[in-house]
Scaffold this motif. Structure first.
Motif, PDB file in Angstrom:
ATOM      1  N   ARG A  35       4.915  -4.673  10.089  1.00 23.58           N
ATOM      2  CA  ARG A  35       3.853  -3.581  10.777  1.00 23.58           C
ATOM      3  C   ARG A  35       3.089  -3.438   9.547  1.00 23.58           C
ATOM      4  NH1 ARG A  35       1.979   1.405  10.297  1.00 23.58           N
ATOM      5  NH2 ARG A  35       4.032   2.303   9.139  1.00 23.58           N
ATOM      6  N   GLU A  36       3.443  -2.917   9.188  1.00 24.85           N
ATOM      7  CA  GLU A  36       2.799  -2.846   7.390  1.00 24.85           C
ATOM      8  C   GLU A  36       2.960  -3.506   6.390  1.00 24.85           C
ATOM      9  OE1 GLU A  36       0.592   1.109   5.957  1.00 24.85           O
ATOM     10  OE2 GLU A  36       2.700   0.946   5.228  1.00 24.85           O
ATOM     11  N   TRP A  37       2.187  -4.408   5.451  1.00 26.35           N
ATOM     12  CA  TRP A  37       2.902  -5.285   4.370  1.00 26.35           C
ATOM     13  C   TRP A  37       1.433  -5.965   4.097  1.00 26.35           C
ATOM     14  CZ3 TRP A  37       1.906  -9.646   1.890  1.00 26.35           C
ATOM     15  CH2 TRP A  37       3.167 -10.097   1.308  1.00 26.35           C
ATOM     16  N   PRO A  38       1.682  -5.284   2.941  1.00 28.59           N
ATOM     17  CA  PRO A  38       2.284  -4.533   1.271  1.00 28.59           C
ATOM     18  C   PRO A  38       1.641  -3.482   2.162  1.00 28.59           C
ATOM     19  CG  PRO A  38      -0.063  -5.500   0.562  1.00 28.59           C
ATOM     20  CD  PRO A  38       0.113  -6.147   1.952  1.00 28.59           C
ATOM     21  N   SER A  39       2.891  -2.463   1.985  1.00 27.08           N
ATOM     22  CA  SER A  39       2.545  -1.524   2.367  1.00 27.08           C
ATOM     23  C   SER A  39       1.514  -0.251   1.231  1.00 27.08           C
ATOM     24  CB  SER A  39       3.492  -0.543   1.495  1.00 27.08           C
ATOM     25  OG  SER A  39       3.177  -0.419   0.722  1.00 27.08           O
ATOM     26  N   GLU A  40       0.337   0.748   2.241  1.00 26.09           N
ATOM     27  CA  GLU A  40      -0.401   1.173   1.566  1.00 26.09           C
ATOM     28  C   GLU A  40      -0.267   1.297   0.544  1.00 26.09           C
ATOM     29  OE1 GLU A  40      -4.411   1.622   2.436  1.00 26.09           O
ATOM     30  OE2 GLU A  40      -3.581   0.908   3.292  1.00 26.09           O
ATOM     31  N   LEU A  41       0.858   2.562  -0.236  1.00 30.53           N
ATOM     32  CA  LEU A  41       0.916   2.557  -1.594  1.00 30.53           C
ATOM     33  C   LEU A  41       0.635   0.969  -2.776  1.00 30.53           C
ATOM     34  CD1 LEU A  41       1.389   4.601  -3.568  1.00 30.53           C
ATOM     35  CD2 LEU A  41       4.212   4.498  -3.470  1.00 30.53           C
ATOM     36  N   GLU A  42       1.007   0.269  -2.011  1.00 34.14           N
ATOM     37  CA  GLU A  42       1.673  -1.014  -2.989  1.00 34.14           C
ATOM     38  C   GLU A  42       0.244  -1.820  -2.870  1.00 34.14           C
ATOM     39  OE1 GLU A  42       5.863  -2.574  -1.440  1.00 34.14           O
ATOM     40  OE2 GLU A  42       4.005  -2.938  -0.227  1.00 34.14           O
ATOM     41  N   PHE A  43      -0.791  -1.157  -1.711  1.00 39.11           N
ATOM     42  CA  PHE A  43      -2.030  -2.027  -2.200  1.00 39.11           C
ATOM     43  C   PHE A  43      -2.954  -0.871  -2.998  1.00 39.11           C
ATOM     44  CE2 PHE A  43      -5.860  -2.365  -0.755  1.00 39.11           C
ATOM     45  CZ  PHE A  43      -6.581  -3.381  -0.636  1.00 39.11           C
ATOM     46  N   THR A  44      -2.686   0.267  -2.455  1.00 45.41           N
ATOM     47  CA  THR A  44      -3.693   1.513  -3.311  1.00 45.41           C
ATOM     48  C   THR A  44      -3.117   0.697  -5.100  1.00 45.41           C
ATOM     49  OG1 THR A  44      -3.529   2.816  -1.873  1.00 45.41           O
ATOM     50  CG2 THR A  44      -4.184   2.981  -4.169  1.00 45.41           C
ATOM     51  N   LYS A  45      -1.988   0.478  -5.113  1.00 47.92           N
ATOM     52  CA  LYS A  45      -1.766  -0.463  -6.623  1.00 47.92           C
ATOM     53  C   LYS A  45      -2.333  -0.791  -7.457  1.00 47.92           C
ATOM     54  CE  LYS A  45       3.071   2.568  -7.540  1.00 47.92           C
ATOM     55  NZ  LYS A  45       4.064   2.498  -7.690  1.00 47.92           N
ATOM     56  N   ILE A  46      -2.547  -2.015  -6.308  1.00 43.05           N
ATOM     57  CA  ILE A  46      -3.273  -3.290  -6.687  1.00 43.05           C
ATOM     58  C   ILE A  46      -4.708  -3.013  -6.983  1.00 43.05           C
ATOM     59  CG2 ILE A  46      -3.209  -5.788  -6.232  1.00 43.05           C
ATOM     60  CD1 ILE A  46      -0.842  -5.971  -4.742  1.00 43.05           C
ATOM     61  N   ALA A  47      -5.063  -2.564  -5.858  1.00 44.21           N
ATOM     62  CA  ALA A  47      -6.522  -2.045  -6.014  1.00 44.21           C
ATOM     63  C   ALA A  47      -6.772  -1.208  -6.934  1.00 44.21           C
ATOM     64  CB  ALA A  47      -6.678  -1.828  -4.020  1.00 44.21           C
ATOM     65  N   ALA A  90      -8.282  -9.725  -9.193  1.00 43.23           N
ATOM     66  CA  ALA A  90      -7.295  -9.478  -7.723  1.00 43.23           C
ATOM     67  C   ALA A  90      -7.541 -11.432  -7.362  1.00 43.23           C
ATOM     68  CB  ALA A  90      -8.590  -9.196  -6.839  1.00 43.23           C
ATOM     69  N   SER A  91      -8.074 -11.852  -7.659  1.00 35.88           N
ATOM     70  CA  SER A  91      -7.860 -13.410  -7.073  1.00 35.88           C
ATOM     71  C   SER A  91      -6.516 -14.187  -7.365  1.00 35.88           C
ATOM     72  CB  SER A  91      -9.143 -14.239  -7.610  1.00 35.88           C
ATOM     73  OG  SER A  91      -8.878 -14.290  -8.715  1.00 35.88           O
TER      74      SER A  91
END
Length: 708
Positions: free
Chosen positions: A251-263, A273-274
């Motif tokens: 349902r969610e990949w990456p997780s919102e926490l993982e995405f926030t860390k990358i962002a 980012a690229s």
């Protein structure tokens, strides 16, 4: 045309196969910047027909210029695009022949004009830049008027800083800016994109050039940049998810926490980012979940599986940073290295630039020479702001890259090298100031941050050498700067003085901190100084005669303050009932091998308890030692002390007071620092059982009465 082609930068045009696939803005990103560029192309009139697009390395300048080249506004002709690169496309002497070739390929009338010029003078292809600019630009567009004045031609030069010669870069800018000012009705609109290299920035800062251009600065930390990067990350990671069956069902990949860390790690830097997206979706590995974990490990503090080289998540970004370091000449790198070490996470971070350079012994010329190759990755303060601003890295990925030897090759042990270098510079500054101020009776003191006040005034720092003295540009006088250097250096020594630091937990540092202060602040390392005086440095201090033996009766119990350390020892094998067993109601911690269940048979332990205030009615003030003065507003410090287990234990305080008053003739060992604080050690054998040993260490605000 064949002859002309041979004198061009092959592969520099926007649609060249050498650049395929070219960098492009992700759909839905950089819309505002691209739109501003297009509006400028259409609406600019008069002198200001050059647009300087400037930004740090990896911020996306080339991608923006690519979109402008691919999608010029209606009725605007892309005359030429020159995308320079160190990968074989950096010969600045061929820029105007490259522009001429592309114009000739698009416009027959211009092609015929160029053909005639080269036939008449074949040496034109090897002439100077001014000569070529005159023949290929000025004559056809101004003097010959080959084109309708209402037409508009767009010429893009991207990556000017990649050109192989800074002098050539400035010469090109000079020709273009003079053309824009002298011929404001010309149909040509120029776009020049570059990093903020000093020689390019200084060119555009010249007031004589101001009428020629407008500036488009692409900032890493802007809200617009961060939002664009997040949009890019979401879209690209969504594509990766859909491409792999093992991820589609999630349902969610990456997780919102993982995405926030990358962002958050990316900020507004598209290059970061690229790089992350390419690594996670690399078809060679075909395991995005594992690749994502490696990226997060790097973000969280380093890879755990030893991934190095081209397999490292940041490999592409590392290549960019290595190239920046490689371009620094070896003789310049000596000073650049000093600044990179000091402004790292192991140094002073936000220290003011001129102060730091003086501590390092760098002149103004040496300092700016050392950072001239770092403008792509760091914000360098202008000289007039150097007293109030420091060197700041534009993105955390660069200092992270530096400290990792496997990635940067910069230092085998970055932390150790930075710490050693910092210690050398600090001691060098402090040692230039004498520690004997008896002949200075000005009554002044030097503030030293939260650590207190140093003896002496402006005169005491007169021997500190300045490698970068002041002039009319600076608010700080040289005397004020010397005071700042001295205070900053001692402040750092105070902060670093602790048992875990081999560089600062030393007798020279101990000496500095115990002879130069006139009043300690609440952060002064008084506990560390006391502990080191009676432990690590005891032999040296004893040999130097710094310890005094005084009767307890010469000390005022009411003047005892702060933490009291107690060590109790009862020899193993002696089975005796203790005269004063440990009270189980004590709230503070007790440590030691004798901490057993039988309260009567504890053989040895240590503890600490706190004495916050003097006894009621005692006429003792602690105004000069705010570290221990709860009345002076240091409540947060006392709360912190309580959390650490430093309790104001009534039982232990009563026992301590009883022993103190009943052993008045017992000798205590005392060390007195320059603030008149006494560090006291008081030991005795219990008179009741004859074997148990007690040792107290505590602070006493003031000298023993016998010492005056």
């Amino acid at each position: 045309m064949d002859k002309l082609l041979q004198h061009t930068i092959i592969g520099a045009e926007f649609d060249s196969s050498d650049r395929h696939p070219p960098p492009r803005c992700h759909p839905g990103t950089r819309l505002a910047i691209v739109e501003r560029c297009k509006v400028f192309t259409v609406q600019c009139n008069g002198e200001g027909k050059m647009r300087w697009v400037v930004g740090a390395a990896g911020v996306g300048k080339s991608a923006i210029m690519q979109i402008v080249a691919e999608e010029p506004p209606v009725d605007v002709i892309l005359g030429a695009s020159v995308f320079l690169s160190v990968n074989g496309r950096q010969d600045g002497r061929k820029i105007f022949t490259t522009i001429a070739y592309q114009l000739a390929a698009k416009c027959e009338v211009y092609c015929q004009f160029v053909r005639n010029q080269i036939s008449r003078d074949p040496s034109l292809l090897r002439k100077s830049l001014p000569a070529q600019f005159q023949k290929f630009i000025v004559d056809p567009f101004v003097h010959q008027r080959l084109f309708n004045p209402s037409q508009r031609f767009l010429i893009i030069i991207d990556g000017l800083d990649e050109c192989d010669d800074p002098l050539t870069q400035q010469e090109l800018l000079g020709l273009i800016s003079d053309f824009c000012i002298k011929y404001p009705s010309s149909p040509i609109v120029w776009f020049v994109a570059s990093r903020p290299e000093p020689h390019i920035t200084s060119f555009f800062d010249d007031v004589r050039v101001a009428p020629a251009y407008t500036k488009e600065e692409i900032k890493i930390d802007s809200d617009e940049a961060c939002e664009d990067v997040q949009r890019y990350l979401r879209n690209e990671l969504s594509k990766v998810k859909l491409a792999y069956p093992t991820l589609k069902h999630k349902r969610e990949w990456p997780s919102e926490l993982e995405f926030t860390k990358i962002a958050t790690a990316s900020g507004g830097l598209f290059a970061y980012a690229s790089t992350v997206v390419r690594y996670i979706g690399d078809p060679h590995y075909r395991d995005p979940a594992a690749q994502l974990r490696r990226v997060l490990e790097v973000i969280n503090g380093g890879s755990k599986d030893g991934v190095l080289g081209r397999d490292h998540p940041m490999a592409q970004l590392d290549a960019l940073y290595r190239r920046i370091l490689f371009n620094i000449p070896p003789d310049v790198m000596i000073n650049t290295r000093k600044l990179l070490l000091i402004y790292s996470e192991y140094g002073w971070h936000r220290a003011y630039f001129r102060s730091t350079c003086n501590i390092l012994g760098l002149t103004e010329d040496a300092a700016y020479g050392a950072v001239c190759h770092l403008h792509a990755v760091a914000k360098v303060p202008a000289p007039e702001n150097a007293d109030n601003e420091g060197l700041e890295f534009l993105h955390k990925s660069f200092p992270d890259f530096l400290v990792d030897f496997e990635r940067s090759g910069f230092s085998l042990d970055f932390e150790d090298e930075a710490n050693q270098f910092q210690a050398q510079t600090l001691f060098r500054v402090v040692e230039q100031v004498p520690d004997n101020f008896n002949d200075m009776e000005s009554g002044e003191a030097i503030e030293c941050g939260d650590f207190g006040y140093l003896k002496g005034g402006p005169d005491c720092c007169g021997k500190i050498s300045l490698s970068w003295p002041g002039d009319e540009r600076y608010q700080l006088t040289d005397d004020q700067l010397r005071l700042r250097l001295y205070s900053k250096s001692v402040d750092s020594l105070c902060y670093e003085f602790h048992p875990l630091s081999d560089l600062y937990w030393s007798m020279p540092c101990f000496h500095i901190l115990t002879v130069r202060f006139t009043a300690p602040g609440y952060a002064f390392p008084i506990e560390e100084l006391r502990d080191s005086a009676f432990e690590q440095f005891r032999p040296e201090l004893k040999e130097l005669g710094k310890f005094r033996q005084v009767p307890l009766r010469t000390l005022d119990y009411a003047a005892i303050c702060g933490r009291v350390d107690l060590q109790f020892v009862s020899p193993i094998g002696i089975d005796t009932k203790l005269s004063d067993p440990w009270n189980p109601s004590c709230m503070h911690y007790k440590f030691g091998p004798g901490n057993g269940d039988d309260l009567q048979q504890r053989r040895g332990w240590v503890t600490s308890f706190w004495r916050y205030k003097t006894n009621p009615g005692a006429e003792v003030t602690h105004a000069d030692i705010p570290r221990f003065n709860i009345e002076a507003g240091q409540e947060s410090h006392w709360k912190s002390a309580r959390k650490k287990g430093y309790r104001e234990c009534p039982t232990c305080l009563r026992r301590f007071a009883h022993q103190f008053h009943h052993l008045r003739d017992q000798l205590a060992t005392v060390f007195i620092d320059s603030t008149e604080m006494s560090y006291v050690e008081f030991s005795f054998v219990d008179a009741d059982d004859g074997v148990s040993e007690w040792r107290y260490r505590f602070f006493h605000s003031g000298r023993p009465s016998c010492l005056g």
